[in-house]
Design an enzyme around this catalytic site. Sequence first.
Site: not given
Length: 350
Positions: A174, A316-318
């Site tokens: 995300e 984050g970001e995966g």
Amino acid sequence: MSQSTLLFQIEPASRAQDQFIQQKIDLKTKPPGALGLLEPLALQIARIQGPKQLEIVNPTMLVFAGDHGIAAEGVSIAPSEVTRQMVQNFAHGGAAINVFCRQLGFNLEVIDCGILTPVEGVEGIIDQRLGAGTGAIHLEPAMSLACVDKGFAMAQALIERHHQAGCNLVAFGEMGIGNTSSAAAIMAAIMQLDVADCVGRGTGISSETLERKQMLIELALLLHQSAMTGPKQVLACLGGFEIVQMTGAMLAAAERKMLVVVDGFIATAAALVAVTINAHVRDYLIFAHRSEEQGHQRMLEHLKAKPLLSLGLRLGEGTGAALALPLIQAAVNFYNQMASFSDAGIEAVV
């Protein structure tokens, strides 16, 4: 139960072959349990896919992006404009998640769930916008229940497209300035915890900002207390557009018996909502890592999760979910390829 949640017909992963699967794992040429967390991971995957041959096909990373009204109150180290800038960075291949996905063999898709200003003229961004940022949750609901339903439907269609393309593992990342506030509020509401146990420093806010963040979340919980009668209502009151679509996508992926790799604090908050909607979702969730965010460990314990990694990540970001893929593949490979004691002519140590 609403019509949208009735759309998700999720079966529990089969435990009928557990004895056979566990024996197969135990009779590999190693002491029982010597491969640590890879062993229960192989068991989990075999429950989902069947005990004969495990596989990872077309692993896909979905990064959901959305903006949050509460970010205008300065609860993050960055302004909301950074969400859009990072989405552009994803599209141009310059972010950490792009680097890791290229390295590890993930297909990457970026979904605009509702950033403040859409990115136009750039390929590689999927438009699933539910609005231009959520409402400020300490003043109003984040969105309507109809918006939650729409987000679930969009997410279900997204997962169906990947399922039809043969993907059997989907990872969740995300991007959204302010989304740790939303995730902490969701955690506090569903787990009935004090806000102080849920709120952390996000990407690195000061102590003064942390106090303000906690106060705003407490106001939000007080404001919406009577309206939060179920998990969907919690999403409508406190969620983010990206958290809504992650939740719906996790439900849809579990429905299709796909492996679901959960990243950090925000993705785990979405998983918490999904499991609250349908407990069978838990069977399909693989928790990639323990993040540095305060409260993540509490959520993991609530979900009875043992994450594969603990690297001090808080991006984050995966990124954590991406880094877990080689370990998931290792669990598959040892299950499929490792010799048994009888195969190798070695005296068993079981």
